[in-house]
Design a protein around this motif. Sequence first.
Motif: not given
Length: 333
Positions: A265-270, A275-280, A251-255, A179-182
């Motif tokens: 309710d923070s501003k997020i850049l995922g 993984t499927d962002y539409l599900i998780t 800002v972060g990857n799926d975690n 799941k991790r970005w580099t």
Amino acid sequence: MKNNILVLNNHGLGDVVMSFSFFENLLSNDSKSKILVLFKSNLEKELFTLTLVYDKNQSRFKLYSMNEIKKLFLYIFRIKKAYSLGINEVKSKKLFKILGIKEYYLAHSYEYIKSKSTNVLHNEKILHKSLLYDNLLYLSDRFNLNNTSKDFFVDLENVNDIGKYIVLTGGSGELEKHKRWTSIGYRGLVEKIIDNTEYKIVFVGSSSEQKIVDEILLNIENKYQEKIIQLNGETSLKELIKILRNSSLVVGNDNGVLHIASACDSKILGLFGSTDYLITGPMGNYIEIIDNRIECAPCYAKDGNIEGCEDNICMKGISSKQVYNKLKAILKL
């Protein structure tokens, strides 16, 4: 004698966040039952105690972690109904059978096989996990559902002496490294933000994820260090929530941290791909996603292999320039 409803919710922090609206809807449609909840660990249980739904209904809840499972047997003859939120179907059924529970409902968002069971929901419905859990309620009782994106946590004293900052969270479970970005990507993003904006950088996560931050910041020039704050393993859950609430952007990857930020309710850049962002993915009012999905994604859903692949080229394909450009658009820089 009041009836009890058992909810198995023993996955990680992200899954617990996704269940918040489930509990709100459950309580709003059942005014009498006691809700017994089994969490993975005391950390997930503590996070739930910080929610408004728990704070306003403490007398309705009995909370347990996995090491307290034996206490559930005190209620063996009083559990009327049970829900399993994304837990292994076989394990859930065995526990329900031992407890003598005949009416139960299962949600398994990563199972792609079809089931003949009438009380099983799968993600062929293309439902986000939060909505999948809520649909269990609709399936069982035709509840009126209220799906909202908001700040789910109780009020906490907000003290911000950091100034303007952006939170970065690059961790994930040890079995979910795909799941991790580099590290190179995060480092490039840090440099771009500090070179071109007034924002500071705050790293958050568990103490075990400090090694990820160390790798990101390896050999980074000293001029960047004074605008970087490292808080991995240094915050309580309450402090983490306050940091996420006060941030300009997360800002972060799926975690798990990304999901906690969505519950603030923070501003997020995922950052997604494996993984499927539409599900998780995170749900909220201020969510932006960079999705570098390729043909084989989601890479651990089809065969149930949580470890994913050894070469997450989908995440490696996301560049720091791409993320920074999206960040600038979000913050109107």
